[in-house]
Design a protein around this motif. Structure first.
Motif, PDB file in Angstrom:
ATOM      1  N   ASN A  57       0.857  -1.189   0.000  1.00 10.62           N
ATOM      2  CA  ASN A  57       0.000   0.000   0.000  1.00 10.62           C
ATOM      3  C   ASN A  57       0.890   1.235   0.000  1.00 10.62           C
ATOM      4  O   ASN A  57       2.105   1.154   0.183  1.00 10.62           O
ATOM      5  CB  ASN A  57      -0.947   0.015   1.202  1.00 10.62           C
ATOM      6  N   CYS A  58       0.268   2.395  -0.209  1.00  7.09           N
ATOM      7  CA  CYS A  58       1.028   3.642  -0.317  1.00  7.09           C
ATOM      8  C   CYS A  58       1.737   4.000   0.982  1.00  7.09           C
ATOM      9  O   CYS A  58       2.809   4.609   0.962  1.00  7.09           O
ATOM     10  CB  CYS A  58       0.098   4.781  -0.740  1.00  7.09           C
ATOM     11  N   SER A  59       1.174   3.631   2.117  1.00  6.50           N
ATOM     12  CA  SER A  59       1.751   4.017   3.399  1.00  6.50           C
ATOM     13  C   SER A  59       3.161   3.456   3.584  1.00  6.50           C
ATOM     14  O   SER A  59       4.051   4.140   4.081  1.00  6.50           O
ATOM     15  CB  SER A  59       0.849   3.547   4.547  1.00  6.50           C
ATOM     16  N   THR A  60       3.375   2.214   3.207  1.00  9.78           N
ATOM     17  CA  THR A  60       4.650   1.549   3.447  1.00  9.78           C
ATOM     18  C   THR A  60       5.685   1.815   2.351  1.00  9.78           C
ATOM     19  O   THR A  60       6.825   1.381   2.468  1.00  9.78           O
ATOM     20  CB  THR A  60       4.442   0.030   3.568  1.00  9.78           C
ATOM     21  N   LYS A  61       5.300   2.536   1.316  1.00 11.01           N
ATOM     22  CA  LYS A  61       6.171   2.679   0.149  1.00 11.01           C
ATOM     23  C   LYS A  61       7.488   3.367   0.474  1.00 11.01           C
ATOM     24  O   LYS A  61       8.552   2.944   0.016  1.00 11.01           O
ATOM     25  CB  LYS A  61       5.440   3.451  -0.950  1.00 11.01           C
ATOM     26  N   GLY A  62       7.443   4.445   1.269  1.00  9.62           N
ATOM     27  CA  GLY A  62       8.667   5.166   1.580  1.00  9.62           C
ATOM     28  C   GLY A  62       9.688   4.289   2.264  1.00  9.62           C
ATOM     29  O   GLY A  62      10.876   4.273   1.908  1.00  9.62           O
ATOM     30  N   LEU A  63       9.267   3.529   3.271  1.00  9.10           N
ATOM     31  CA  LEU A  63      10.186   2.636   3.974  1.00  9.10           C
ATOM     32  C   LEU A  63      10.718   1.565   3.028  1.00  9.10           C
ATOM     33  O   LEU A  63      11.926   1.274   3.015  1.00  9.10           O
ATOM     34  CB  LEU A  63       9.486   1.993   5.166  1.00  9.10           C
ATOM     35  N   LEU A  64       9.850   0.980   2.229  1.00  5.06           N
ATOM     36  CA  LEU A  64      10.275  -0.102   1.354  1.00  5.06           C
ATOM     37  C   LEU A  64      11.241   0.383   0.283  1.00  5.06           C
ATOM     38  O   LEU A  64      12.160  -0.340  -0.107  1.00  5.06           O
ATOM     39  CB  LEU A  64       9.059  -0.773   0.720  1.00  5.06           C
ATOM     40  N   MET A  65      11.080   1.605  -0.220  1.00  9.80           N
ATOM     41  CA  MET A  65      12.016   2.124  -1.207  1.00  9.80           C
ATOM     42  C   MET A  65      13.385   2.379  -0.586  1.00  9.80           C
ATOM     43  O   MET A  65      14.412   2.233  -1.245  1.00  9.80           O
ATOM     44  CB  MET A  65      11.465   3.388  -1.849  1.00  9.80           C
ATOM     45  N   CYS A  66      13.427   2.740   0.690  1.00  8.16           N
ATOM     46  CA  CYS A  66      14.717   2.902   1.370  1.00  8.16           C
ATOM     47  C   CYS A  66      15.407   1.552   1.531  1.00  8.16           C
ATOM     48  O   CYS A  66      16.623   1.430   1.312  1.00  8.16           O
ATOM     49  CB  CYS A  66      14.526   3.583   2.727  1.00  8.16           C
ATOM     50  N   VAL A  67      14.648   0.526   1.923  1.00  8.67           N
ATOM     51  CA  VAL A  67      15.217  -0.826   2.005  1.00  8.67           C
ATOM     52  C   VAL A  67      15.618  -1.306   0.608  1.00  8.67           C
ATOM     53  O   VAL A  67      16.661  -1.945   0.430  1.00  8.67           O
ATOM     54  CB  VAL A  67      14.215  -1.795   2.655  1.00  8.67           C
ATOM     55  N   GLN A  68      14.804  -0.955  -0.407  1.00  4.61           N
ATOM     56  CA  GLN A  68      15.099  -1.347  -1.788  1.00  4.61           C
ATOM     57  C   GLN A  68      16.474  -0.838  -2.227  1.00  4.61           C
ATOM     58  O   GLN A  68      17.205  -1.521  -2.955  1.00  4.61           O
ATOM     59  CB  GLN A  68      14.026  -0.795  -2.721  1.00  4.61           C
ATOM     60  N   ALA A  69      16.837   0.359  -1.788  1.00  2.57           N
ATOM     61  CA  ALA A  69      18.142   0.907  -2.154  1.00  2.57           C
ATOM     62  C   ALA A  69      19.262  -0.017  -1.705  1.00  2.57           C
ATOM     63  O   ALA A  69      20.238  -0.264  -2.447  1.00  2.57           O
ATOM     64  CB  ALA A  69      18.306   2.301  -1.541  1.00  2.57           C
ATOM     65  N   TYR A  70      19.149  -0.557  -0.494  1.00  2.00           N
ATOM     66  CA  TYR A  70      20.175  -1.469   0.012  1.00  2.00           C
ATOM     67  C   TYR A  70      20.079  -2.842  -0.631  1.00  2.00           C
ATOM     68  O   TYR A  70      21.093  -3.542  -0.771  1.00  2.00           O
ATOM     69  CB  TYR A  70      20.082  -1.559   1.530  1.00  2.00           C
ATOM     70  N   VAL A  71      18.870  -3.266  -1.012  1.00  2.00           N
ATOM     71  CA  VAL A  71      18.728  -4.506  -1.776  1.00  2.00           C
ATOM     72  C   VAL A  71      19.520  -4.401  -3.073  1.00  2.00           C
ATOM     73  O   VAL A  71      20.261  -5.318  -3.458  1.00  2.00           O
ATOM     74  CB  VAL A  71      17.239  -4.802  -2.059  1.00  2.00           C
TER      75      VAL A  71
END
Length: 411
Positions: free
Chosen positions: A103-117
């Motif tokens: 969902n849109c709420s979790t997107k910011g956190l997940l994109m930050c983790v995505q950077a490290y992925v």
């Protein structure tokens, strides 16, 4: 081959594998569940949570206050953070490198983790200057997905702990809280138990051991990781970072506060994106220190918002990270820009003309979006004539020509 055929040709999705684990429960396995078949090069097993310490009533209350701004009610945004695990798109497909956004709420956190992925998928196993098959790296395997996620979660936690210590939160057993009217149970926070970890190797080992809890439906993986980041940073350090800002890290609309993004990327939840410490004041008032980004970031952050002027513009320590990966906050919507060539950061000649991959886990993004950036051909169009993402790119590469290569601009 169409995208649908690619997915059918894969070995099954990340979440499909998790469902097989849940099915195994009905077969009588109590302490150990295999996420991937034994013939796979990587497997995730469910193990009993042993040695963790339950958090106190006070810690549960403060976690809810810091993150959601309320402990005695259940905020509307809390529901969007419960129950969701980390999951990838199907291995072997064009977006196999990407985390799904529930969902849109979790997107910011997940994109930050995505950077490290992306750091671990693209750079951790490659030597400097090595030529790689980039499409193959991005159409990654399930084993590589697992290893990249372990590395990404470990990196964020260790950085948040000042590279001195970290905390991993899991939910286990009965509620640790009493019938306190100042706290309302949410099914997760009051069940949190913690591991206190003193080295990066210990962090990585423990994250790997309990990764099942982070990637399985109903185990609150994303919220528990957020709590882990907060406790790794510690409440006193977090208050110092925020510099008097009295707002929860999850805003009333459910989206993450910008300070949470800086915490995830730099280890400090500063509201200021400039380099170093800036003193603000006048001849009549005492100068006030505003502490921004103290060292060059490993992965960067680019910010643009229409009609915001220079407010919130990132400094060079975020614009020029040590790896060519940038989290983007474009009109408060998060995504990722990245390039698999390290020389883009180290050699200015590489910035004459280059490609940037863009990823945001949008449902409309069925193929990889590749933008071509040409800094030798200045764009003379005004801000209002450009897409928001092009304006954001111009905060790093001023007036560069941005070619969407046939894709209709959707950001």
């Amino acid at each position: 081959m169409s995208l649908g055929q690619e997915r059918m040709a894969g070995f099954g999705g990340f979440q499909d594998s998790v469902k097989r684990v849940m099915t195994a429960r009905t077969l009588g396995k109590k302490n150990e569940h295999v996420l991937y078949p034994s013939r796979s090069r990587s497997c995730i097993r469910r193990v009993s949570i042993v040695g963790a310490e339950p958090i106190s009533q006070e810690t549960a209350t403060e976690l809810r206050m810091v993150v959601f701004g309320a402990a005695d009610i259940q905020p509307f945004s809390l529901g969007e953070w419960l129950q969701h695990p980390f999951s990838f798109y199907d291995a072997g497909t064009a977006q196999a490198y990407g985390l799904r956004v529930p969902n849109c709420s979790t997107k910011g956190l997940l994109m930050c983790v995505q950077a490290y992925v992306l750091k671990h998928l693209l750079f951790s196993s490659r030597k400097l200057g090595a030529v790689a098959d980039i499409p193959k790296l991005l159409r990654t395997t399930r084993a590589a997905q697992v290893e990249a996620l372990i590395g990404a979660l470990s990196d964020v936690l260790w950085t948040a702990g000042g590279r001195q210590q970290a905390v991993l939160c899991l939910a286990h057993g009965d509620a640790n809280t009493s019938d306190d009217p100042q706290y309302m149970d949410d099914g997760c926070t009051e069940k949190v138990v913690t591991f206190n970890l003193g080295s990066y190797e210990e962090v990585k080992f423990t994250v790997k051991k309990y990764l099942f809890e982070m990637v399985t439906d109903g185990h609150h993986g994303i919220l528990l990781f957020l709590y882990s980041v907060i406790l790794s940073r510690t409440f006193p350090s977090l208050r110092e970072d925020l510099d008097g800002l009295d707002q929860p890290l999850i805003q009333t609309n459910g989206a993450i506060h910008p300070c949470l993004a800086t915490l995830l990327l730099t280890g400090r939840a500063t509201p200021y994106l400039h380099n170093g410490i800036v003193y603000e004041g006048s001849e009549d008032t005492m100068a006030r220190a505003k502490t921004g980004i103290l060292q060059r970031a490993e992965v960067g952050l680019l910010v643009w918002k229409r009609q915001d002027g220079d407010k919130g513009t990132a400094g060079s320590r975020l614009k020029t990270p040590s790896l060519p990966i940038w989290v983007t906050r474009c009109n408060d919507s998060y995504g990722i820009l990245f390039n698999p060539n390290r020389d883009l950061i180290r050699d200015y000649h590489a910035e004459n003309r280059f490609d940037l991959y863009y990823y945001s886990s949008n449902s409309s993004q069925s193929v990889t979006t590749i933008l071509t950036i040409d800094t030798r051909s200045p764009s003379f169009r005004e801000e209002y004539q450009l897409s928001p993402l092009e304006n954001l790119i111009h905060t790093k590469w001023m007036d560069a020509e941005v070619n969407w290569n046939g894709t209709a601009p959707y950001v």
